[in-house]
Design an enzyme around this catalytic site. Structure first.
Site, PDB file in Angstrom:
ATOM      1  N   SER A   1      64.314  41.352  60.458  1.00 20.72           N
ATOM      2  CA  SER A   1      64.461  39.879  60.403  1.00 20.72           C
ATOM      3  C   SER A   1      64.776  39.330  59.020  1.00 20.72           C
ATOM      4  CB  SER A   1      63.201  39.207  60.926  1.00 20.72           C
ATOM      5  OG  SER A   1      63.146  39.345  62.316  1.00 20.72           O
TER       6      SER A   1
ATOM      7  N   TYR B   1      74.453  42.118  65.969  1.00 17.57           N
ATOM      8  CA  TYR B   1      73.089  41.727  65.567  1.00 17.57           C
ATOM      9  C   TYR B   1      72.236  42.958  65.243  1.00 17.57           C
ATOM     10  CZ  TYR B   1      68.302  39.912  66.012  1.00 17.57           C
ATOM     11  OH  TYR B   1      66.981  39.596  65.791  1.00 17.57           O
TER      12      TYR B   1
ATOM     13  N   TYR C   1      57.080  33.383  60.520  1.00 19.04           N
ATOM     14  CA  TYR C   1      56.870  32.984  61.925  1.00 19.04           C
ATOM     15  C   TYR C   1      55.628  32.125  62.087  1.00 19.04           C
ATOM     16  CZ  TYR C   1      60.459  36.391  62.324  1.00 19.04           C
ATOM     17  OH  TYR C   1      61.617  37.060  62.140  1.00 19.04           O
TER      18      TYR C   1
ATOM     19  N   VAL D   1      60.195  43.303  60.848  1.00 24.66           N
ATOM     20  CA  VAL D   1      59.273  44.240  61.509  1.00 24.66           C
ATOM     21  C   VAL D   1      59.338  45.674  60.966  1.00 24.66           C
ATOM     22  CG1 VAL D   1      58.861  43.044  63.693  1.00 24.66           C
ATOM     23  CG2 VAL D   1      60.873  44.517  63.459  1.00 24.66           C
TER      24      VAL D   1
HETATM   25  O1  DON Z   1      65.394  41.276  66.939  1.00 31.11           O
HETATM   26  C1  DON Z   1      64.392  41.937  66.691  1.00 31.11           C
HETATM   27  O2  DON Z   1      63.416  41.938  67.420  1.00 31.11           O
HETATM   28  C2  DON Z   1      64.371  42.757  65.415  1.00 31.11           C
HETATM   29  N1  DON Z   1      65.647  43.315  65.158  1.00 31.11           N
HETATM   30  C3  DON Z   1      63.932  41.925  64.258  1.00 31.11           C
HETATM   31  C4  DON Z   1      62.613  41.222  64.485  1.00 31.11           C
HETATM   32  C5  DON Z   1      61.811  41.024  63.250  1.00 31.11           C
HETATM   33  O3  DON Z   1      61.997  41.676  62.242  1.00 31.11           O
HETATM   34  C6  DON Z   1      60.698  40.049  63.328  1.00 31.11           C
HETATM   35  N2  DON Z   1      59.988  40.015  62.068  1.00 31.11           N
HETATM   36  N3  DON Z   1      58.928  40.048  61.667  1.00 31.11           N
END
Ligand code: DON
Length: 307
Positions: free
Chosen positions: A63, A191, A243, A261
């Protein structure tokens, strides 16, 4: 001010908190991360870098890429067009929540940091096909880091592409409501590659520095992005970067930051320095538990809160 010995001590103090979290497992390739890894770099405008931990260890942005893609589309498309498709308000919901999409009229994602908003932003990356669009974004990352060797992890991108059913649902919802008008599979391809861009914490800190300096890269004397775009990005970092933990983070730490993440955190201390951290053990909201501890120690010791 901070030095390497002090940073190493902070890393040792933060590491034991890894046991209270766990590595992301909904993207299968991320399960391989070692929850006890922790690295940090602080990049100053004069080019000084102070680090601790295994700084050569690379991790994917996940993210964190959302803030980079946002800056890029704002530069290419302008504020008016971007904010037609995505809002400016925090949600208080988890990053992958679909809940608020149905409540709002028009049904546009509330902000570009949640997955729905980030998918709308990635949709706005221009180019003839996925390859060209990804290459344009990656070239922007090369400029931000000064490192043209940075690329993406095929394994992590593929792993997310094969399992991202919730993100596909968000895309279909957005397509139904006219926020996106391309096919879902190419958008998911772009993405997942964007999220799988891989670097070490020094590169990450360097990107943080560019945001900290209002879009100007003091290392290469390069005005990478207009100050108002850097300001928009930093504001989103404060209101939505962590978040549904953004409020608590603002109170306890008070530094514009964006998490991923993979356990990464990019932070920008305005006018002073950029910080890059990788610590893969996550709390239940998807933020690095050791990374946040480390930032808390730094912020309290050196009074880094912007508030
Ligand atoms: O779209 C997703 O779920 C992951 N590629 C990225 C989500 C993410 O990093 C949320 N962060 N804390």
């Amino acid at each position: 001010m901070y030095n390497e010995t002090q940073l190493q001590q902070f890393v040792e103090q933060a590491k034991p908190y890894a046991k209270y979290g766990k590595v992301a497992d909904y993207i299968p390739a991320l399960r391989k991360a070692d929850p006890n890894d922790l690295s940090i770099a602080i990049y100053a405008p004069d080019g000084t870098v102070v680090c601790a931990g295994d700084t050569q260890e690379k991790a994917t942005l996940q993210s964190i890429s959302k803030i980079i893609a946002l800056a890029f589309v704002l530069m290419n498309r302008g504020e008016e067009e971007v904010f037609k498709k995505v809002g400016m308000e925090p949600t208080g919901d988890p990053f992958n929540s679909i809940a608020k999409l149905e409540e709002k009229q028009p049904p546009k994602p509330l902000n570009p940091m949640i997955n729905a908003g980030a998918l709308a932003v990635t949709h706005m990356i221009d180019g003839a096909d996925v390859d060209e669009r990804f290459h344009r974004l990656l070239t922007f990352v090369h400029r931000l880091t000064g490192d043209s060797a940075i690329t993406y992890s095929k394994e992590v991108a593929q792993s997310e592409f094969e399992t991202a059913f919730l993100n596909r649902s968000l895309c279909y919802f957005l397509k139904q409501h006219g926020i996106i008008d391309e096919d879902v599979e190419p958008l998911m391809d772009l993405y997942t590659k964007q999220c799988a861009i891989e670097m070490n914490c020094i590169d990450l800190a360097r990107i943080g520095l560019v945001f900290a300096m209002d879009g100007f890269d003091p290392i290469q004397n390069d005005p990478i992005m207009p100050p108002h775009i850097a300001r928009i990005c930093k504001t989103f970092m404060v209101t939505c970067g962590m978040y549904n933990a953004s409020g608590e983070f603002a109170i306890k730490i008070g530094i514009p930051a964006k998490s991923g993440v993979s356990g990464g955190i990019l932070a920008a201390v305005p006018g002073r320095f950029g910080i890059g951290i990788f610590g893969p053990s996550l709390d239940e909201k998807g933020n690095s538990i050791t990374g946040m501890k480390l930032l808390e120690l730094l912020s309290k010791t050196y009074s880094l809160s912007i508030f």
